[in-house]
Design a protein around this motif. Sequence first.
Motif, PDB file in Angstrom:
ATOM      1  N   LEU A   1       0.810  -0.901   0.027  1.00 15.93           N
ATOM      2  CA  LEU A   1       0.304   0.572  -0.393  1.00 15.93           C
ATOM      3  C   LEU A   1       0.962   1.733   0.122  1.00 15.93           C
ATOM      4  O   LEU A   1       0.690   2.290  -1.087  1.00 15.93           O
ATOM      5  CB  LEU A   1      -0.974  -0.296   0.743  1.00 15.93           C
ATOM      6  CG  LEU A   1      -2.035  -0.739   0.961  1.00 15.93           C
ATOM      7  CD1 LEU A   1      -3.138  -1.169   2.642  1.00 15.93           C
ATOM      8  CD2 LEU A   1      -3.100  -0.588  -0.121  1.00 15.93           C
ATOM      9  N   SER A   2       1.679   1.449   0.721  1.00 17.02           N
ATOM     10  CA  SER A   2       2.698   2.213   0.710  1.00 17.02           C
ATOM     11  C   SER A   2       3.451   2.977  -0.669  1.00 17.02           C
ATOM     12  O   SER A   2       3.815   3.871  -0.767  1.00 17.02           O
ATOM     13  CB  SER A   2       3.997   2.599   1.885  1.00 17.02           C
ATOM     14  OG  SER A   2       4.620   1.454   2.086  1.00 17.02           O
ATOM     15  N   PHE A   3       3.355   1.542  -0.906  1.00 19.90           N
ATOM     16  CA  PHE A   3       4.639   1.559  -1.964  1.00 19.90           C
ATOM     17  C   PHE A   3       3.684   2.503  -3.485  1.00 19.90           C
ATOM     18  O   PHE A   3       3.619   3.330  -4.157  1.00 19.90           O
ATOM     19  CB  PHE A   3       5.336   0.669  -2.518  1.00 19.90           C
ATOM     20  CG  PHE A   3       6.183   0.531  -4.243  1.00 19.90           C
ATOM     21  CD1 PHE A   3       6.905   1.334  -4.725  1.00 19.90           C
ATOM     22  CD2 PHE A   3       5.378   0.238  -5.781  1.00 19.90           C
ATOM     23  CE1 PHE A   3       7.880   1.598  -5.604  1.00 19.90           C
ATOM     24  CE2 PHE A   3       5.572   0.013  -6.100  1.00 19.90           C
ATOM     25  CZ  PHE A   3       6.893   0.901  -6.936  1.00 19.90           C
ATOM     26  N   ALA A   4       1.976   1.593  -3.210  1.00 16.47           N
ATOM     27  CA  ALA A   4       1.687   1.904  -4.153  1.00 16.47           C
ATOM     28  C   ALA A   4       0.705   3.154  -4.560  1.00 16.47           C
ATOM     29  O   ALA A   4       0.832   4.617  -4.728  1.00 16.47           O
ATOM     30  CB  ALA A   4       0.545   0.860  -4.079  1.00 16.47           C
ATOM     31  N   GLY A   5       0.827   3.772  -2.137  1.00 18.30           N
ATOM     32  CA  GLY A   5       0.163   5.555  -2.618  1.00 18.30           C
ATOM     33  C   GLY A   5       1.116   6.361  -2.843  1.00 18.30           C
ATOM     34  O   GLY A   5       0.861   7.335  -3.522  1.00 18.30           O
TER      35      GLY A   5
END
Length: 203
Positions: A21-25
């Motif tokens: 999630l953090s990478f995608a965001g």
Amino acid sequence: MLQRILVWDVPTRVFHWSLALSFAGAYVTAESERYRDIHLALGYVLLGLLVFRLVWGLVGTAYARFSAFTFTPSQVKAYLLGLLSKQPPHYVGHNPAGGVAIFALLALGLLISVSGLGLEWEIGAEDFMEELHEIAANLMLLVVLAHIAGVLISSVLHRENLVRAMFTGYKQSATAAGITRAYVGLGVVLLVAIVGFLGWYLV
């Protein structure tokens, strides 16, 4: 006879989905000045998660340790050939292709974090750091997509839902032993730390 065994502890599962999630965001907010704070906050979360995983890879539960998915080139080749022949060997933990993907993601994630910090703290040549940051992020996206494809293919060939296993922590095995402790408390602490940091940074 197949038995339901616990393979993935809670901290490993929290790390896995939080990193995704953090990478995608961070990736989708990279080009927008409007969402710069969100991008930076997620970048710091990404770095913190990577540091945690490096430690957990040394002291964590059996299937989370690096030693559990460090394979030789010949083992990786044999597994990939097995995928092509639709008869890959089964692994309870990470398979050789997954192991390579994890090490690649860790390395690229660290490269993204270091170059991002270089840009934010004005360390090193700006043009170089910016290009390094962008190249590493795009390479990581490619590895993520390859990893997702590998998970889907392996799930079909082995007739097991690997995505569900990373949510529940459980898999089926006839011979392998599962882990005996899920470390729920540590997983909760990790999740609270992530949410708390984001709340503090973005307020």
